[in-house]
Design a protein around this motif. Sequence first.
Motif, PDB file in Angstrom:
ATOM      1  N   ALA A  81       0.849  -1.201   0.000  1.00 56.64           N
ATOM      2  CA  ALA A  81       0.000   0.000   0.000  1.00 56.64           C
ATOM      3  C   ALA A  81       0.879   1.244   0.000  1.00 56.64           C
ATOM      4  N   MET A  82       1.695   1.354  -1.046  1.00 60.50           N
ATOM      5  CA  MET A  82       2.695   2.423  -1.108  1.00 60.50           C
ATOM      6  C   MET A  82       2.076   3.809  -0.918  1.00 60.50           C
ATOM      7  N   ALA A  83       0.867   4.010  -1.437  1.00 59.97           N
ATOM      8  CA  ALA A  83       0.227   5.331  -1.315  1.00 59.97           C
ATOM      9  C   ALA A  83       0.095   5.730   0.158  1.00 59.97           C
ATOM     10  N   ALA A 116      -5.877   9.713   5.296  1.00 51.18           N
ATOM     11  CA  ALA A 116      -7.263   9.405   4.931  1.00 51.18           C
ATOM     12  C   ALA A 116      -7.438   9.397   3.411  1.00 51.18           C
ATOM     13  N   VAL A 117      -6.796  10.342   2.744  1.00 48.34           N
ATOM     14  CA  VAL A 117      -6.896  10.416   1.280  1.00 48.34           C
ATOM     15  C   VAL A 117      -6.328   9.139   0.655  1.00 48.34           C
ATOM     16  N   ALA A 118      -5.180   8.697   1.173  1.00 48.01           N
ATOM     17  CA  ALA A 118      -4.578   7.468   0.655  1.00 48.01           C
ATOM     18  C   ALA A 118      -5.465   6.263   0.949  1.00 48.01           C
ATOM     19  N   LEU A 119      -6.019   6.208   2.154  1.00 49.93           N
ATOM     20  CA  LEU A 119      -6.867   5.060   2.528  1.00 49.93           C
ATOM     21  C   LEU A 119      -8.087   4.961   1.614  1.00 49.93           C
ATOM     22  N   VAL A 120      -8.683   6.104   1.277  1.00 53.98           N
ATOM     23  CA  VAL A 120      -9.864   6.078   0.390  1.00 53.98           C
ATOM     24  C   VAL A 120      -9.460   5.586  -1.006  1.00 53.98           C
TER      25      VAL A 120
END
Lengths: 290, 167
Positions: A81-83, A116-120
Amino acid sequence: MSYSVTSSLDRALNVLSESMGQGRVVAGATDLFLKSLSPELVDVSSVPELLGINRDHGSLSIGAGVTHAEAAASPLIRLEAMALAEACRQVGSPQIRNIGTIGGNVVNAAPAADAAVALVALGARAVLIDLGKRQHHAAVEELYADYNLSTVDSSSEILLRFLLDLPARDEGSAFLRFAPRQALSLPLVNAAARVRLKGDAIESVRAVIAPVNPAPTRLYETEKMLLGSWPEDDTWRKVEYTAASEVEVRGSLLRCSAGYRQHLVGVLARRVLKKAVERAVKSRMGGDGS
Amino acid sequence: MKEQVISFELNREKVEIYADPALSLLRLLRSRFNLIGTKEGCGRGDCGVCTVLLDGRAVNSCLIPAGKVEGRKVLTIEGVTREGLEKGAKVHPVQQAFIDKGAIQCGFCTPGMIMSAYALLRDKPFPSPEEVREAISGNLCRCSGYKQIEEAILEAAKAITEQEGKW
């Protein structure tokens, strides 16, 4: 009236039950401490159910109490999950990242919170537990009631972990932000993407941008445009244009004008999607995707 | 909030204090323990002058509710100085390097800088200049321009590894 630190989930739930709605969950406290503290706080940052990063039945499971520093340095997150690793590395400062948690980054509900942006974009689902010990799942983007207001009721439920589908061989993700300085600076715009390839085409794509709405916002039009084809130079120009046109942004005296932000949305969407595609190609060829 | 007993390890000594858990760790250190080496700058996590180590990691003490340190280890600049004294030096090698390299002007950011540097060198005894810059990226200095600070930290790394085993 108290602050209790506990390493037992049962005890944390009991404190909340007994406080009759006056109690609140706290983890890193970096945001909450500057707002206001409830009369009764239960610190869950050392509860084992909220810690750890591991593979679990085809999912990557990341504890809500994992700090940004831990997430940024985790070999497993960097691989799968590099992002998220990239986003966590850019939050606040080393001091904030050492104590602020990714669960807190979501529940604090700031509209451009990097993690949060990456998780979405990664399609993460939150696992929550209520006072009756029932667990339920919700997509991270569904946890926003309004600007800086989470649907998670910290007086009666605890965010335990995030689950995200482990990437296939043909997948890549990326995160980018644009801020006035490299450290200790809120982003003007941040963006994240997750892309899966099949043959010579993009089979699935999630592109997310913030701050546009209370929650990190999917770029559905841009995604639709990319699906089923292989992006060429011309496509990337269209991506930039489509992304900038499909969202409405606001300017702010503190950050930047609406026009500049609109421009940044297009540029960041293009760059982050391109990077995710490049990583997917690299991963397919057997690289580690970084 | 009502006061409660908070027990923790402060500069390698067990302490217990009756205090408001909603007080910031910074206030607790300065007003209750008289450890005034840790400074207050912005009071909201932007400047890093209040940096201390919590379980070995650099944190902003202005953002930590005192109740949070229950059962944990806190190290302040006074603890770092004492480490130097206990090992027969005047101060800790990180502090000495700041003095030798002229990495101090007004000195207000210095305790926080030294705590961030100390945390870095504990994790990475041989940091690259890039790693040094990242380690102090949460510490603002408004007079020196950072160059001497970076040099001092690299110098400290050298001094510590040369006296292997001592630190």
